[in-house]
Design a protein around this motif. Sequence first.
Motif, PDB file in Angstrom:
ATOM      1  N   LYS A  65      -6.263  -4.174   0.915  1.00 38.95           N
ATOM      2  CA  LYS A  65      -6.479  -5.207  -0.101  1.00 38.95           C
ATOM      3  C   LYS A  65      -6.327  -4.618  -1.506  1.00 38.95           C
ATOM      4  O   LYS A  65      -5.687  -5.226  -2.373  1.00 38.95           O
ATOM      5  CB  LYS A  65      -7.874  -5.821   0.042  1.00 38.95           C
ATOM      6  N   ALA A  66      -6.905  -3.461  -1.711  1.00 38.40           N
ATOM      7  CA  ALA A  66      -6.810  -2.809  -3.026  1.00 38.40           C
ATOM      8  C   ALA A  66      -5.361  -2.420  -3.331  1.00 38.40           C
ATOM      9  O   ALA A  66      -4.896  -2.567  -4.468  1.00 38.40           O
ATOM     10  CB  ALA A  66      -7.718  -1.592  -3.070  1.00 38.40           C
ATOM     11  N   ALA A  67      -4.648  -1.933  -2.324  1.00 45.36           N
ATOM     12  CA  ALA A  67      -3.250  -1.537  -2.513  1.00 45.36           C
ATOM     13  C   ALA A  67      -2.386  -2.762  -2.835  1.00 45.36           C
ATOM     14  O   ALA A  67      -1.475  -2.686  -3.672  1.00 45.36           O
ATOM     15  CB  ALA A  67      -2.728  -0.822  -1.270  1.00 45.36           C
ATOM     16  N   ILE A  68      -2.677  -3.885  -2.207  1.00 42.92           N
ATOM     17  CA  ILE A  68      -1.940  -5.120  -2.494  1.00 42.92           C
ATOM     18  C   ILE A  68      -2.174  -5.530  -3.945  1.00 42.92           C
ATOM     19  O   ILE A  68      -1.238  -5.903  -4.657  1.00 42.92           O
ATOM     20  CB  ILE A  68      -2.352  -6.249  -1.516  1.00 42.92           C
ATOM     21  N   GLN A  69      -3.429  -5.428  -4.387  1.00 42.39           N
ATOM     22  CA  GLN A  69      -3.741  -5.781  -5.775  1.00 42.39           C
ATOM     23  C   GLN A  69      -3.012  -4.852  -6.752  1.00 42.39           C
ATOM     24  O   GLN A  69      -2.451  -5.300  -7.748  1.00 42.39           O
ATOM     25  CB  GLN A  69      -5.262  -5.708  -6.014  1.00 42.39           C
ATOM     26  N   ARG A  70      -3.008  -3.553  -6.466  1.00 38.29           N
ATOM     27  CA  ARG A  70      -2.290  -2.599  -7.328  1.00 38.29           C
ATOM     28  C   ARG A  70      -0.792  -2.894  -7.345  1.00 38.29           C
ATOM     29  O   ARG A  70      -0.152  -2.856  -8.392  1.00 38.29           O
ATOM     30  CB  ARG A  70      -2.542  -1.164  -6.869  1.00 38.29           C
ATOM     31  N   ARG A  71      -0.240  -3.191  -6.172  1.00 36.64           N
ATOM     32  CA  ARG A  71       1.185  -3.513  -6.089  1.00 36.64           C
ATOM     33  C   ARG A  71       1.522  -4.757  -6.912  1.00 36.64           C
ATOM     34  O   ARG A  71       2.504  -4.792  -7.645  1.00 36.64           O
ATOM     35  CB  ARG A  71       1.588  -3.722  -4.630  1.00 36.64           C
ATOM     36  N   ASP A  72       0.668  -5.766  -6.806  1.00 39.01           N
ATOM     37  CA  ASP A  72       0.889  -6.992  -7.585  1.00 39.01           C
ATOM     38  C   ASP A  72       0.787  -6.711  -9.087  1.00 39.01           C
ATOM     39  O   ASP A  72       1.550  -7.269  -9.879  1.00 39.01           O
ATOM     40  CB  ASP A  72      -0.100  -8.078  -7.173  1.00 39.01           C
ATOM     41  N   ASN A  73      -0.160  -5.864  -9.474  1.00 41.10           N
ATOM     42  CA  ASN A  73      -0.292  -5.492 -10.891  1.00 41.10           C
ATOM     43  C   ASN A  73       0.955  -4.744 -11.369  1.00 41.10           C
ATOM     44  O   ASN A  73       1.434  -4.970 -12.484  1.00 41.10           O
ATOM     45  CB  ASN A  73      -1.531  -4.635 -11.115  1.00 41.10           C
ATOM     46  N   LEU A  74       1.469  -3.856 -10.537  1.00 36.88           N
ATOM     47  CA  LEU A  74       2.688  -3.127 -10.897  1.00 36.88           C
ATOM     48  C   LEU A  74       3.875  -4.076 -11.041  1.00 36.88           C
ATOM     49  O   LEU A  74       4.681  -3.932 -11.964  1.00 36.88           O
ATOM     50  CB  LEU A  74       3.004  -2.052  -9.853  1.00 36.88           C
ATOM     51  N   ALA A  75       3.963  -5.049 -10.144  1.00 38.62           N
ATOM     52  CA  ALA A  75       5.061  -6.028 -10.223  1.00 38.62           C
ATOM     53  C   ALA A  75       4.946  -6.845 -11.510  1.00 38.62           C
ATOM     54  O   ALA A  75       5.955  -7.106 -12.175  1.00 38.62           O
ATOM     55  CB  ALA A  75       5.041  -6.935  -9.001  1.00 38.62           C
TER      56      ALA A  75
END
Length: 134
Positions: A65-75
């Motif tokens: 979940k945290a990695a998904i949030q970081r990925r979305d922030n990077l996008a």
Amino acid sequence: MKSRDALIRLKRFEVDEKHRKVAEIEAMIADFNQMAIDLDRQIAIEQERAGITDVNHYAYPTFAKAAIQRRDNLAASASGLEARLAAARGEVEEACAELRKIELVGDRDTDRVRPESHGVTAELETVGAHRAAS
């Protein structure tokens, strides 16, 4: 003449700086995209390890979940940088156009000076030839 040369050097420096800025933004976007790809890989590994791919499942891994949030922030950051990149490219085009104008004016002024100096030289050669003939 010297002031025009200095202005041309200044404009070339500005164009180079703007090119560097564009390259820097492009590198940041590439880095963000690479980090997002790495996070996607980590998310897939974590989902495979847990055996759960449904994000809404109560036992879904917190790391994923945290990695998904970081990925979305990077996008989102990469998307924002795309807008800055477009603006920076526009600035480069403007700076290049200004530089071309200045260089063209300099070339035109140089061309105006050259024929006059050639005329004086030709006239002196003619006078010299007449004196030598006499």
